[in-house]
Scaffold this motif. Structure first.
Motif: not given
Ligand SMILES: Nc1ncnc2c1ncn2[C@@H]1O[C@H](COP(=O)(O)OP(=O)(O)O)[C@@H](O)[C@H]1O
Ligand SMILES: [Mg+2]
Length: 319
Positions: A264, A267, A269, A273
């Motif tokens: 995550g 990426r 994010r 989340t």
């Protein structure tokens, strides 16, 4: 041309020997397998032999789409003896393992030949001997990288002093509840006993971050989920764990958590989340035996959540 590596994963690939039954393991190896199956194949810097255990590790890596091309060759693969005892397993990690001898020059050469991943994952077990410690230090000195560290403390690992030194300048530190107490004890800071609420502030967490240099500390609470703290000692996110419908074992749950966290973060994010997904995936991992799932199709929904293409790897469970 090979795919650019998403991150560098440094440390042990080993086999857990349950009598004559060998199972692949080593937290960094597990994390690297998860990352590869998620579509974020890392550069794995480790050391293993050309023996039965090494073949098992290579076959396992291949099933998850993980390249072990940068793995250094040793005379013998690392092996941990697992003995079943009442109330759990006892792990015997003998001295002089392949992961104690990771060579600096070859490690740096492999990382230099790869593209420029800006995250580096490591644990602490592989840092117990000066050779591998020097290899990690050389890797970190060779380029600017954000370090994600899962303490994964083991009795057979390095001393607290060595560990605290290796934590300097890292970005993220992942601890279990018990490890948080341990590290707070090393630093003579007051313990933080209960599961926090998001938004909560704790001076001890701020001091922990200041002492180790981490920007974030992730604390996993087993069935209680996990929380993320920032360097000001503020609990910036908390994710409760969903109940596991069919609990098999919690082996490698922390590795599943760290892999999804790192994925995550790679990426980019939002942290809340990422934490929620890491907790959910780790809890899911309690529903399969051992650290790694038999079927890589299981990663599909997680790849979709990460915005990554359909899996390139197709694996079949071993007969
Ligand atoms: N009994 C459990 N029920 C549900 N989820 C669990 C359980 N044990 C572990 N997990 C999941 O695995 C994550 C990591 O587990 P934990 O035991 O805290 O770390 P570690 O494996 O590093 O000791 C937890 O945050 C949770 O998501
Ligand atoms: Mg752990």
């Amino acid at each position: 041309m090979s795919e650019p590596a998403a991150a560098v994963v440094f440390g042990e690939a080993l086999v857990d020997a349950f009598g004559s039954v060998l199972l692949p393991g080593g937290a960094p190896f597990n994390v690297a397998c998860h990352l590869a199956a998620l579509g974020l194949p890392p550069l794995m810097i480790t050391r293993l032999g050309d023996d039965e255990a090494g073949r098992l590790l290579r076959d396992t890596a291949a099933r998850f789409g993980l390249s072990l091309q940068a793995a250094q060759l040793d005379k013998r693969s690392a092996r941990v003896e697992v003995r079943e005892r009442e109330g759990g397993h006892v792990f015997e990690i003998p001295a002089g393992q392949a992961f104690d001898r990771i060579e600096a020059a070859a490690a740096v050469q492999a990382a230099t030949a790869a593209t420029t991943p800006d995250w580096l994952y490591f644990g602490t077990l592989a840092l117990r001997e000066p050779a591998s410690r020097a290899a990690l230090a050389a890797l970190r000195a060779s380029r600017q990288q954000r370090a994600f560290v899962d303490l994964n403390w083991r009795q057979a690992g390095p001393s607290p002093q060595v560990i605290l030194e290796m934590l300097q300048g890292i970005e993220v530190l992942k601890l279990s509840d018990a490890e948080l107490d341990l590290v707070l004890g090393w630093l003579q800071l007051p313990s933080i006993p209960d599961v926090p609420a998001a938004g909560e502030q704790r001076a001890a967490m701020a001091r922990l971050c200041a002492r180790v240099g981490a920007r974030h500390v992730l604390v996993s609470h087993g069935a209680g989920g996990a929380a993320a703290w920032d360097a000001h000692g503020c609990c910036v996110a908390r994710a409760p764990a969903a109940p596991v419908p069919r609990m098999i074992d919690t082996v490698g749950a922390g590795d599943a958590f760290s892999a999804l966290m790192l994925a995550g973060l790679l990426r980019q994010r939002p942290l809340a989340t990422v934490l929620a997904d890491a907790v959910a995936f780790a809890s899911l991992s309690c529903g399969w035996r051992g650290a790694l799932p038999a079927d890589a199709a299981l990663y599909r929904p997680w790849r979709t959540r990460l915005g990554l293409a359909a899996p390139a790897v197709t694996t079949t469970p071993p007969a």
